[in-house]
Design a protein around this motif. Structure first.
Motif, PDB file in Angstrom:
ATOM      1  N   ARG A  25       0.831  -1.199   0.000  1.00 29.59           N
ATOM      2  CA  ARG A  25       0.000   0.000   0.000  1.00 29.59           C
ATOM      3  C   ARG A  25       0.874   1.261   0.000  1.00 29.59           C
ATOM      4  O   ARG A  25       2.027   1.234   0.411  1.00 29.59           O
ATOM      5  CB  ARG A  25      -0.947  -0.032   1.209  1.00 29.59           C
ATOM      6  CG  ARG A  25      -1.934  -1.211   1.110  1.00 29.59           C
ATOM      7  CD  ARG A  25      -2.976  -1.214   2.210  1.00 29.59           C
ATOM      8  NE  ARG A  25      -2.484  -1.045   3.549  1.00 29.59           N
ATOM      9  CZ  ARG A  25      -2.122  -2.054   4.352  1.00 29.59           C
ATOM     10  NH1 ARG A  25      -2.168  -3.300   3.949  1.00 29.59           N
ATOM     11  NH2 ARG A  25      -1.716  -1.804   5.583  1.00 29.59           N
ATOM     12  N   ALA A  54      -6.941   2.362   3.507  1.00 29.69           N
ATOM     13  CA  ALA A  54      -6.441   1.028   3.176  1.00 29.69           C
ATOM     14  C   ALA A  54      -7.471   0.247   2.368  1.00 29.69           C
ATOM     15  O   ALA A  54      -7.135  -0.424   1.385  1.00 29.69           O
ATOM     16  CB  ALA A  54      -6.072   0.270   4.439  1.00 29.69           C
ATOM     17  N   GLN A  57      -7.503   1.347  -1.218  1.00 29.82           N
ATOM     18  CA  GLN A  57      -6.354   0.842  -1.968  1.00 29.82           C
ATOM     19  C   GLN A  57      -6.533  -0.632  -2.331  1.00 29.82           C
ATOM     20  O   GLN A  57      -6.243  -1.043  -3.460  1.00 29.82           O
ATOM     21  CB  GLN A  57      -5.072   1.027  -1.165  1.00 29.82           C
ATOM     22  CG  GLN A  57      -4.670   2.485  -1.043  1.00 29.82           C
ATOM     23  CD  GLN A  57      -3.397   2.637  -0.264  1.00 29.82           C
ATOM     24  OE1 GLN A  57      -2.343   2.186  -0.724  1.00 29.82           O
ATOM     25  NE2 GLN A  57      -3.476   3.241   0.915  1.00 29.82           N
ATOM     26  N   ILE A  58      -7.014  -1.438  -1.404  1.00 30.18           N
ATOM     27  CA  ILE A  58      -7.183  -2.864  -1.673  1.00 30.18           C
ATOM     28  C   ILE A  58      -8.308  -3.109  -2.667  1.00 30.18           C
ATOM     29  O   ILE A  58      -8.193  -3.970  -3.551  1.00 30.18           O
ATOM     30  CB  ILE A  58      -7.404  -3.650  -0.362  1.00 30.18           C
ATOM     31  CG1 ILE A  58      -6.175  -3.517   0.541  1.00 30.18           C
ATOM     32  CG2 ILE A  58      -7.711  -5.111  -0.646  1.00 30.18           C
ATOM     33  CD1 ILE A  58      -4.863  -3.973  -0.090  1.00 30.18           C
TER      34      ILE A  58
END
Length: 112
Positions: A25, A54, A57-58
């Motif tokens: 990340r 997060a 981003q995933i």
């Protein structure tokens, strides 16, 4: 924090027919940039914006991988440890296309 590879567990999942991605990340490893997940200083970190960054981003990684010709777009897994474990569980509570489940290895946020 340097780039993580998780070679042993990655080989295990590959042996079971999974395609494995180990994304780094933003703000970690050699990715550069600002740590969008920084929750602030102790003793009162604010985790909600860090978790949201997060997750974004995933989800971006999942969308990218599903467009690859060698990736079966049927439901898969998200696996994480420490902060990533929390993110895996949080992703499993959202309606994420192509996600069947999550595995959390000792998830946590690193603060006590």
């Amino acid at each position: 924090m340097k780039r993580q590879r998780y070679s042993t567990i990655s080989r295990y999942f590959i042996s079971r027919g999974f395609v494995v991605f180990v994304p780094t990340r933003a703000g970690y490893g050699e990715s550069g940039g600002t740590d969008a997940e920084y929750p602030g200083k102790c003793p009162y970190p604010i985790f909600a914006p860090a978790f949201a960054a997060a997750i974004d981003q995933i989800i971006g990684v999942l969308k990218y991988t599903q467009a690859l010709p060698y990736v079966d777009s049927s439901p898969g897994l998200v696996v994480g440890q420490p902060f990533g474990g929390v993110i895996a569980i949080m992703l499993s509570t959202n309606d994420v296309p192509g996600l069947a489940g999550a595995i959390n290895f000792a998830g946590g946020a690193g603060y006590s």
